[in-house]
Write an enzyme that holds these catalytic residues in place. Structure first.
Site, PDB file in Angstrom:
ATOM      1  N   ASP A 139       0.761  -1.237   0.000  1.00 46.90           N
ATOM      2  CA  ASP A 139       0.000   0.000   0.000  1.00 46.90           C
ATOM      3  C   ASP A 139       0.800   1.299   0.000  1.00 46.90           C
ATOM      4  OD1 ASP A 139      -2.591   0.743  -0.160  1.00 46.90           O
ATOM      5  OD2 ASP A 139      -2.900   1.024   1.983  1.00 46.90           O
ATOM      6  N   CYS A 220     -15.218   9.656  -4.472  1.00 46.17           N
ATOM      7  CA  CYS A 220     -15.387   8.296  -3.934  1.00 46.17           C
ATOM      8  C   CYS A 220     -15.586   8.347  -2.408  1.00 46.17           C
ATOM      9  CB  CYS A 220     -14.148   7.481  -4.301  1.00 46.17           C
ATOM     10  SG  CYS A 220     -14.033   5.901  -3.463  1.00 46.17           S
TER      11      CYS A 220
END
Ligand code: SF4
Length: 390
Positions: A139, A220
């Protein structure tokens, strides 16, 4: 690059990594060469269109995405790995409760969990190839993980921009191990099994997909509730619905996840921990919040972000029981929380909410919060006049 890493038997090393990774719980394991990813151009265009919102760190290190050597000098091979998270059916919230994205249901910080596994995998690997170099990442490194996962044969990138594997769906984290050792590579996954489906595009509550395969992250819900540090734009607040932290809509509607969900449903597992009591969150000061969430994914947006989100959910629910907590939050030290609480009170409306807003209007000093209060008063007054008897 080490000599031994170049000469060690690639087939033996590949098998060793695969079996060690599976033993550690990584369910999908694929191997690909560390090449310049084609998606770098798409990333530049995506950044230029402003789709990253406030995630400035992506633009500031965009050059590093051009080649995985910026993650590990001399890298030759990448091992792509997946670690599943819960596919269980989510419980629906009652008024006063907020939803948590499924990857955070265990309450554990997945970076810690995966880093621990990657560390063990690197150690096992280096035991067999002692002069090789290896680095595990999850990540946070500048690596186009989904593209490398596709190159390593793990699946395709769906219209919802997530990696999808036919049997496993998309309810998993991706991680990578980079090494200067030569390995045996898998065939890239070349098919796209989305076909004519557009369920994710149509279901997105904030219309965050500008076209198939392109997400405007600034719309989002996952971005807005986790990464976005400022007030959430007014027009997007209703779409947040009951999401306190993250969102699973584009995954939950994906037919490729239904098989995984059905398998989970058939197990007699306890109900998921996917809901939080929002009013109780307002009782947590900085120290109590830190104590409760420091080692969980909810720590990332911090108390200010979580209480901003909680206020928006309560406003969307028109949760009258939350009026005292929201009234108290109008005096919070964080303007972000005060502004969101004012908005929520305006949505809930009624004389009690209106009185709280009017009182705070007289003592508020922050321009952005005053704007929120004035707007909230207008909305609450309009609702009152519509509902009063003629
Ligand atoms: Fe593809 Fe349909 Fe899944 Fe979207 S919901 S990712 S279009 S299969």
């Amino acid at each position: 690059m080490s000599d031994l890493a170049l000469t060690a038997d690639p087939g033996r090393l590949t098998e060793l990594i695969k079996s060690a990774a599976q033993h550690l719980g990584f369910t999908l394991v694929g191997f690909c060469p560390a090449i310049q990813p084609a998606g770098v151009t798409r990333l530049s265009e995506w950044l230029a269109r402003g789709y990253a919102g406030e995630m400035d760190y992506l633009a500031s290190r965009s050059a590093a995405y051009e080649h995985p050597r910026h993650v590990l000098d001399g890298v030759r091979s990448i091992v792509m790995l997946s670690l599943p998270y819960s596919a269980a059916p989510a419980q629906l919230p009652a008024s006063g409760q907020g939803r948590i994205s499924r990857y955070a249901w265990t309450g554990a910080d997945y970076h810690d969990v995966i880093h621990d596994k990657l560390k063990r995998l690197v150690t096992l690997f280096l035991d067999s190839a002692p002069t090789a170099r290896a680095r595990g990442v999850v990540d946070t490194a500048p690596l186009l993980e989904r593209e490398f996962a596709q190159l390593a044969g793990l699946g395709w990138v769906g219209k919802n921009t997530l990696l999808i594997n036919k049997p496993a769906g998309s309810y998993f984290f991706l991680a990578a191990l980079l090494t200067d050792a030569a390995l045996v590579y898998d065939e890239p996954f070349s098919a796209d099994h989305c076909g004519a489906c557009r369920a994710c595009l149509d279901a997105c509550p904030t219309q965050a997909f500008v076209q198939p395969y392109v997400l405007d992250a600034s719309r989002c819900i996952s971005y807005l509730t986790i990464e976005h540090k400022s007030p959430i734009p007014h027009e997007l607040r209703p779409g947040i619905g009951e999401w306190l932290f993250g969102c699973d809509v584009c995954q939950d509607v994906c037919p490729w996840n239904h098989k995984a969900a059905d398998a989970e449903r058939s197990k007699s597992t306890p109900p998921p921990m996917n809901l939080l009591d929002l009013i109780a969150l307002f009782e947590l000061g900085d120290d109590a919040f830190r104590q409760r969430f420091r080692h969980t994914p909810l720590w990332r947006p911090k108390r200010r972000g979580i209480l901003r989100n909680a206020a928006i959910v309560l406003g969307n629910q028109r949760a009258a029981a939350a009026i005292p907590a929201l009234t108290h939050a109008l005096s919070d030290v964080e303007p972000l929380i005060r502004g969101a609480s004012a908005w929520a009170l305006g949505q809930i409306g009624g004389q009690e909410a209106l009185a709280a807003l009017t009182t705070r209007r007289n003592s508020e000093f922050e321009a952005s919060v005053i704007e929120e209060i004035v707007l909230a008063i207008q909305i609450a007054q309009a609702a009152c006049s519509q509902s009063s008897p003629r």
